[in-house]
Write an enzyme that holds these catalytic residues in place. Structure first.
Site, PDB file in Angstrom:
ATOM      1  N   ALA A   1      52.282 -27.149 -15.676  1.00 17.39           N
ATOM      2  CA  ALA A   1      51.325 -26.267 -15.005  1.00 17.39           C
ATOM      3  C   ALA A   1      50.226 -25.881 -16.000  1.00 17.39           C
ATOM      4  O   ALA A   1      50.487 -25.794 -17.196  1.00 17.39           O
ATOM      5  CB  ALA A   1      52.038 -25.015 -14.498  1.00 17.39           C
TER       6      ALA A   1
ATOM      7  N   GLY B   1      56.617 -21.706 -19.499  1.00 17.09           N
ATOM      8  CA  GLY B   1      55.679 -21.277 -20.528  1.00 17.09           C
ATOM      9  C   GLY B   1      54.255 -21.064 -20.076  1.00 17.09           C
ATOM     10  O   GLY B   1      53.513 -20.373 -20.744  1.00 17.09           O
ATOM     11  N   CYS B   2      53.858 -21.673 -18.984  1.00 16.87           N
ATOM     12  CA  CYS B   2      52.438 -21.578 -18.632  1.00 16.87           C
ATOM     13  C   CYS B   2      52.234 -20.565 -17.520  1.00 16.87           C
ATOM     14  O   CYS B   2      52.643 -19.450 -17.646  1.00 16.87           O
ATOM     15  CB  CYS B   2      51.906 -22.955 -18.254  1.00 16.87           C
ATOM     16  SG  CYS B   2      52.018 -24.097 -19.619  1.00 16.87           S
ATOM     17  N   VAL B   3      51.573 -20.973 -16.426  1.00 20.95           N
ATOM     18  CA  VAL B   3      51.425 -19.996 -15.345  1.00 20.95           C
ATOM     19  C   VAL B   3      52.796 -19.644 -14.802  1.00 20.95           C
ATOM     20  O   VAL B   3      53.058 -18.588 -14.411  1.00 20.95           O
ATOM     21  CB  VAL B   3      50.530 -20.486 -14.197  1.00 20.95           C
ATOM     22  CG1 VAL B   3      49.126 -20.679 -14.645  1.00 20.95           C
ATOM     23  CG2 VAL B   3      51.057 -21.736 -13.574  1.00 20.95           C
TER      24      VAL B   3
END
Lengths: 105, 134
Positions: A63, A103-105
């Site tokens: 993501a 870890g991302c969105v």
């Protein structure tokens, strides 16, 4: 692993309702996933976010960072939350058929 | 700084108290709580947002920018191993009469707010474990 009826198919989902096989995703699945996130009517703007996330995921297998999502779609953070009340990760990514992001969105 | 205490309430949530103020902190049912208040991570992010807002408002007030309100929207990106805040995304809204030429100054003010400065320069955290006297 639980299966749920989504878009007229039985699809495997994790404990938070994220579909496990991104290949099982289509627009009908997205519409049903959206309802589980309190989004009963997918507007053009919803699709803009979902399609961006989906295309990014298909290209990079992850993501995007939230700031990148905002910049590329032209929406402010608050506008993303207005569209997807549970946010870009739990809401928009789920509707886009992405695995649960860490870890991302 | 005044003493800050964190104590468990009958419902299981925690009360953060300082100078007569109280803020409730809890976790979701999935994590053993009952969602009676923001989570510790949300409070951390909220503290950053509030600090950015306070400092930006001070700057705008001092310079007479009043056409609109200062407001902050933010969210966190979690990271694993160890589970932590991996990133914070902040949208800072400023009054409409702030000229483009002042945006960089506001960015500097926000960057230098004490909470942001603390996150950029992690403090030493020194704790001791003692037995309860309650």
């Amino acid at each position: 692993m639980e299966t749920k009826p989504l878009g007229g198919k039985q699809i495997e989902v994790d404990e938070d309702g994220f579909i496990q096989d991104p290949g099982a995703w289509d627009e009908a699945v997205a519409k049903d996933l959206a309802v589980t996130e309190g989004v009963n009517d997918m507007s053009e703007n919803h699709w803009k976010v979902v399609n961006y996330l989906r295309n990014y995921y298909l290209e990079f297998q992850m993501a995007p960072m939230i700031r990148k999502l905002c910049k590329e779609t032209g929406f402010k953070l608050k506008e993303i939350y207005d569209m997807f009340p549970s946010g870009p990760a739990k809401g928009a990514c789920k509707v886009a058929g992405l695995p649960k992001p860490t870890g991302c969105v | 700084m005044d003493l800050i205490t964190v104590t468990r309430k009958p419902g299981g949530e925690f009360a953060i108290r300082v100078r007569g103020h109280e803020v409730i902190c809890d976790v979701s049912a999935k994590e053993g709580g009952r969602d009676a208040g923001p989570t510790p991570v949300e409070l951390l992010a909220g503290a950053l947002g509030a600090c950015v807002a306070v400092m930006s408002q001070r700057y705008c007030g001092t310079h007479g920018y009043k056409d609109g309100e200062v407001a902050v929207s933010l969210t966190v990106e979690m990271a694993d191993n160890p589970k932590r805040v991996g990133g914070v995304v902040i949208d800072l809204e400023v009054p409409r009469d702030v000229p483009e030429s002042r945006m960089e100054a506001i960015r500097r003010v926000a960057d230098l707010c004490p909470v942001h400065a603390t996150l950029r320069n992690p403090p030493r955290v020194d704790f001791d474990i003692v037995l309860s006297d309650n």
